[in-house]
Enzyme design. Structure first.
Site, PDB file in Angstrom:
ATOM      1  N   ILE A 163       0.847  -1.197   0.000  1.00 27.86           N
ATOM      2  CA  ILE A 163       0.000   0.000   0.000  1.00 27.86           C
ATOM      3  C   ILE A 163       0.879   1.241   0.000  1.00 27.86           C
ATOM      4  O   ILE A 163       1.741   1.399   0.868  1.00 27.86           O
ATOM      5  CB  ILE A 163      -0.921   0.013   1.241  1.00 27.86           C
ATOM      6  CG1 ILE A 163      -1.742  -1.280   1.306  1.00 27.86           C
ATOM      7  CG2 ILE A 163      -1.831   1.254   1.210  1.00 27.86           C
ATOM      8  CD1 ILE A 163      -2.568  -1.578   0.077  1.00 27.86           C
ATOM      9  N   LYS A 164       0.661   2.109  -0.996  1.00 30.46           N
ATOM     10  CA  LYS A 164       1.433   3.346  -1.093  1.00 30.46           C
ATOM     11  C   LYS A 164       0.678   4.467  -0.382  1.00 30.46           C
ATOM     12  O   LYS A 164      -0.521   4.665  -0.638  1.00 30.46           O
ATOM     13  CB  LYS A 164       1.610   3.729  -2.562  1.00 30.46           C
ATOM     14  CG  LYS A 164       3.050   3.867  -3.019  1.00 30.46           C
ATOM     15  CD  LYS A 164       3.111   4.399  -4.436  1.00 30.46           C
ATOM     16  CE  LYS A 164       4.497   4.343  -4.991  1.00 30.46           C
ATOM     17  NZ  LYS A 164       4.581   4.946  -6.339  1.00 30.46           N
ATOM     18  N   VAL A 165       1.357   5.145   0.536  1.00 32.15           N
ATOM     19  CA  VAL A 165       0.761   6.310   1.194  1.00 32.15           C
ATOM     20  C   VAL A 165       1.705   7.494   1.032  1.00 32.15           C
ATOM     21  O   VAL A 165       2.924   7.304   0.998  1.00 32.15           O
ATOM     22  CB  VAL A 165       0.490   6.060   2.691  1.00 32.15           C
ATOM     23  CG1 VAL A 165      -0.496   4.924   2.899  1.00 32.15           C
ATOM     24  CG2 VAL A 165       1.792   5.781   3.451  1.00 32.15           C
TER      25      VAL A 165
END
Ligand code: G3P
Length: 218
Positions: free
Chosen positions: A82-84
């Site tokens: 997951i890219k944040v």
């Protein structure tokens, strides 16, 4: 060093994955928009093409919704990261998701202090953007060097440096010399890594001399 393809183009990813040289994929909202496809569909397809980590970016700006989006994206495939974004809310979401064992790639990193916080938040990967610093006349490679030094100072910081916003083969070489763990590279640049005019010239000469022998191997 691991090579990720920085793309949401499934044809390009598939072609490169066939070489066996690709260890993962990174996407972002701009790359997904460029693909012209449904986000969830294209990410699912990419995860079926490449076994390694596939980064899919949340689009919420508040940590609560980022976490909800992250959990939904995580459900698409086992190899989703997951890219944040590197914001306070992104760091909070990173801590919550990584505490649950989810791979998190903290992106849009432009300073060593940001990278230090991302590691403290349990990020699996940190994505410092080399090219965009260069675009401003700053030195993107200096950031990679600073992060490598800081992370190596502390045993407890296990975040992998994922060199991003790579625009040239020199960015790849410099990242490898510094010791980045991963480089996420546009498909075009990956192909440029393999080429050299002297290789072409030498192979051409070998083939011309071989033809003169009139022999075949098979
Ligand atoms: O993974 C981040 C990368 O896609 C950004 O690259 O060239 O838009 O700075 P660029």
């Amino acid at each position: 060093m691991k090579f990720f393809v920085d793309s949401a183009d499934v044809e390009e990813i598939g072609e490169l994955a066939e070489t066996g040289l690709i260890d993962g994929v990174t996407t972002n909202p701009s790359l997904v928009a460029k693909s012209g496809r449904n986000f969830l569909d294209v990410v699912k397809e990419i995860c079926s093409i490449v076994d390694g980590p596939v980064s899919a970016e949340v689009t919420a700006l508040d940590s609560k919704t980022m976490i909800e989006e992250g959990k939904k994206l995580k459900g698409l495939a086992e190899n989703i990261a997951i890219k944040v974004p590197l914001t306070w809310d992104g760091l909070k979401a990173c801590k919550a998701l990584s505490d649950e064992g989810t791979m998190v790639n903290v992106t849009l990193c432009f300073s060593a202090n940001q990278a230090l916080l991302a590691a403290k938040a349990g990020a699996t990967f940190i994505s410092p953007f080399i090219g965009r610093l260069d675009d401003m006349g700053l030195d993107g490679m200096e950031l990679i060097e600073e992060i490598r030094t800081i992370y190596d100072n502390y045993e407890g910081l296990n975040t992998q440096i994922l060199a991003a916003s790579i625009r040239s083969v020199n960015h790849v070489k410099q990242s490898a010399l510094i010791g980045a763990d991963v480089a996420t590279v546009p498909g075009k640049v990956i192909k440029q890594l393999a080429t050299h005019p002297l290789t072409d010239k030498g192979l051409d000469a070998f083939m011309k001399d071989w033809e003169k022998t009139g022999q075949t191997i098979l």
